[in-house]
Design an enzyme around this catalytic site. Sequence first.
Site, PDB file in Angstrom:
ATOM      1  N   GLY A   9       0.737  -0.766   0.080  1.00  0.00           N
ATOM      2  CA  GLY A   9      -0.227   0.266   0.066  1.00  0.00           C
ATOM      3  C   GLY A   9       1.010   1.020  -0.646  1.00  0.00           C
ATOM      4  N   PRO A  13       8.614   6.307  -4.965  1.00  0.00           N
ATOM      5  CA  PRO A  13       8.522   7.671  -7.035  1.00  0.00           C
ATOM      6  C   PRO A  13       9.856   6.613  -7.791  1.00  0.00           C
ATOM      7  CG  PRO A  13       9.685   8.694  -4.925  1.00  0.00           C
ATOM      8  CD  PRO A  13       9.545   6.989  -4.071  1.00  0.00           C
ATOM      9  N   THR A  14       8.402   6.924  -8.376  1.00  0.00           N
ATOM     10  CA  THR A  14       9.757   6.514  -9.985  1.00  0.00           C
ATOM     11  C   THR A  14      10.546   6.771 -10.210  1.00  0.00           C
ATOM     12  OG1 THR A  14       7.389   6.828 -11.003  1.00  0.00           O
ATOM     13  CG2 THR A  14       9.110   6.428 -13.001  1.00  0.00           C
ATOM     14  N   GLY A  16      14.622   8.090  -8.538  1.00  0.00           N
ATOM     15  CA  GLY A  16      15.504   8.087  -8.097  1.00  0.00           C
ATOM     16  C   GLY A  16      16.268   8.192  -8.114  1.00  0.00           C
ATOM     17  N   LEU A  17      17.435   8.744  -7.537  1.00  0.00           N
ATOM     18  CA  LEU A  17      18.919   9.353  -7.303  1.00  0.00           C
ATOM     19  C   LEU A  17      20.078   7.937  -7.007  1.00  0.00           C
ATOM     20  CD1 LEU A  17      20.734  11.476  -7.986  1.00  0.00           C
ATOM     21  CD2 LEU A  17      21.654  11.736  -5.306  1.00  0.00           C
ATOM     22  N   GLY A  18      20.452   7.555  -7.982  1.00  0.00           N
ATOM     23  CA  GLY A  18      21.097   6.625  -7.117  1.00  0.00           C
ATOM     24  C   GLY A  18      22.844   7.187  -6.953  1.00  0.00           C
ATOM     25  N   ASP A  43      18.246   6.188  -2.798  1.00  0.00           N
ATOM     26  CA  ASP A  43      19.233   4.778  -3.278  1.00  0.00           C
ATOM     27  C   ASP A  43      20.227   5.018  -3.070  1.00  0.00           C
ATOM     28  OD1 ASP A  43      18.619   1.429  -4.179  1.00  0.00           O
ATOM     29  OD2 ASP A  43      20.393   2.594  -4.223  1.00  0.00           O
ATOM     30  N   TYR A  48      28.453   0.320  -0.560  1.00  0.00           N
ATOM     31  CA  TYR A  48      28.826   1.930  -1.334  1.00  0.00           C
ATOM     32  C   TYR A  48      29.540   3.201  -0.365  1.00  0.00           C
ATOM     33  CZ  TYR A  48      24.577   1.922  -4.347  1.00  0.00           C
ATOM     34  OH  TYR A  48      23.499   0.741  -5.018  1.00  0.00           O
ATOM     35  N   LYS A  77      20.619  -0.966   1.815  1.00  0.00           N
ATOM     36  CA  LYS A  77      20.845  -2.948   1.473  1.00  0.00           C
ATOM     37  C   LYS A  77      21.954  -3.180   2.198  1.00  0.00           C
ATOM     38  CE  LYS A  77      20.897  -0.725  -3.482  1.00  0.00           C
ATOM     39  NZ  LYS A  77      21.073   0.295  -3.096  1.00  0.00           N
ATOM     40  N   HIS A 110      21.066  -7.264  -0.896  1.00  0.00           N
ATOM     41  CA  HIS A 110      22.090  -6.597  -2.414  1.00  0.00           C
ATOM     42  C   HIS A 110      22.166  -7.593  -3.205  1.00  0.00           C
ATOM     43  CE1 HIS A 110      24.809  -3.427  -2.712  1.00  0.00           C
ATOM     44  NE2 HIS A 110      24.529  -3.676  -3.915  1.00  0.00           N
TER      45      HIS A 110
END
Length: 311
Positions: A9, A13-14, A16-18, A43, A48, A77, A110
């Site tokens: 539900g 958002p379509t 995103g910032l990687g 993200d 990272y 992740k 991941h």
Amino acid sequence: MRRLQLNNGLFIPTIGLGTYKSHSNEVKEAVKYAIDIGYRHIDTAWYYKNEKEVGDAICDKLKEGVVKREELFIVTKLWNNFHETKNVVPKLRESLESLKLDYVDLFLIHWPFAFKEDADLLPSDSTSYSDVDYLQTWQGMEECVKLGLAKSIGLSNFNEEQITRILQNCKIKPVVNQVEVNPNFNQKGLIQFCKERDIVVTGFCPLGRSTQSIDTPDCPLSTILDPKVKEIAEKYGKTSAQVVLRYLVTLGISVIPKSVTKSRILENFQIFDFDLGPEDIHYLDSCNRNQRVSAMTPYKDHKYYPFIIEN
């Protein structure tokens, strides 16, 4: 901001910032700028090594009143060394401390394959492999939801067989499978498989890796360098990157293009003021080569390596 509904539900958002390979001295300003211009999906990942800087940027924007926490969709992740059930909650707590958040909106496994806890993050030989089953990992992921540390949980780089095993054994259904998606590797089969099971696909490397595709033998040429795609872009008064991203979201997925350059962060966000014609979509469909830029081939002998089957 366009969004896709998840099976619990909530909404992702379509665009995103990687932040993969975004250096710590650059990523904070990139995230701050992205939030300023309207990005709400950020993200990152423990692997990272930039969660602290991402968290600093988020904290600054919350303090400035630019955005409210509930308006953001923050993803991180779990790395491969921490797949044992007992490690999942502590590793998320560690990420939350770095991010300066009480919860993340989405927590992903991941990769489906595991390494020993004391091994290198990218070990060089199979003696560092762990055979811990990702079903055990999923139990820890579910505990993160129960404790309120993650609003949603999901997968990354899982194939159809592995997703099916999760679905057959889970108490909380994964909401997302984050995988490589770009015109060279459009993943239509896996996207359809996930759609039928009410799982949203998020595409990483949506623009390929343009520099690597020029310099590295056997690496598929990034579609943003395709002369025909450039022609299509000129027709719409857009860039090749915008055309590719617009194409990908027509597949019904979310995408997380990475950049630390302000002009490109803005460019990647401005893709909903035009529609591609059928002939343009047909050409981009034809670019599919089933070639990955992120195959993790050094680990293809791991029992849970995902890419031994097509989807």
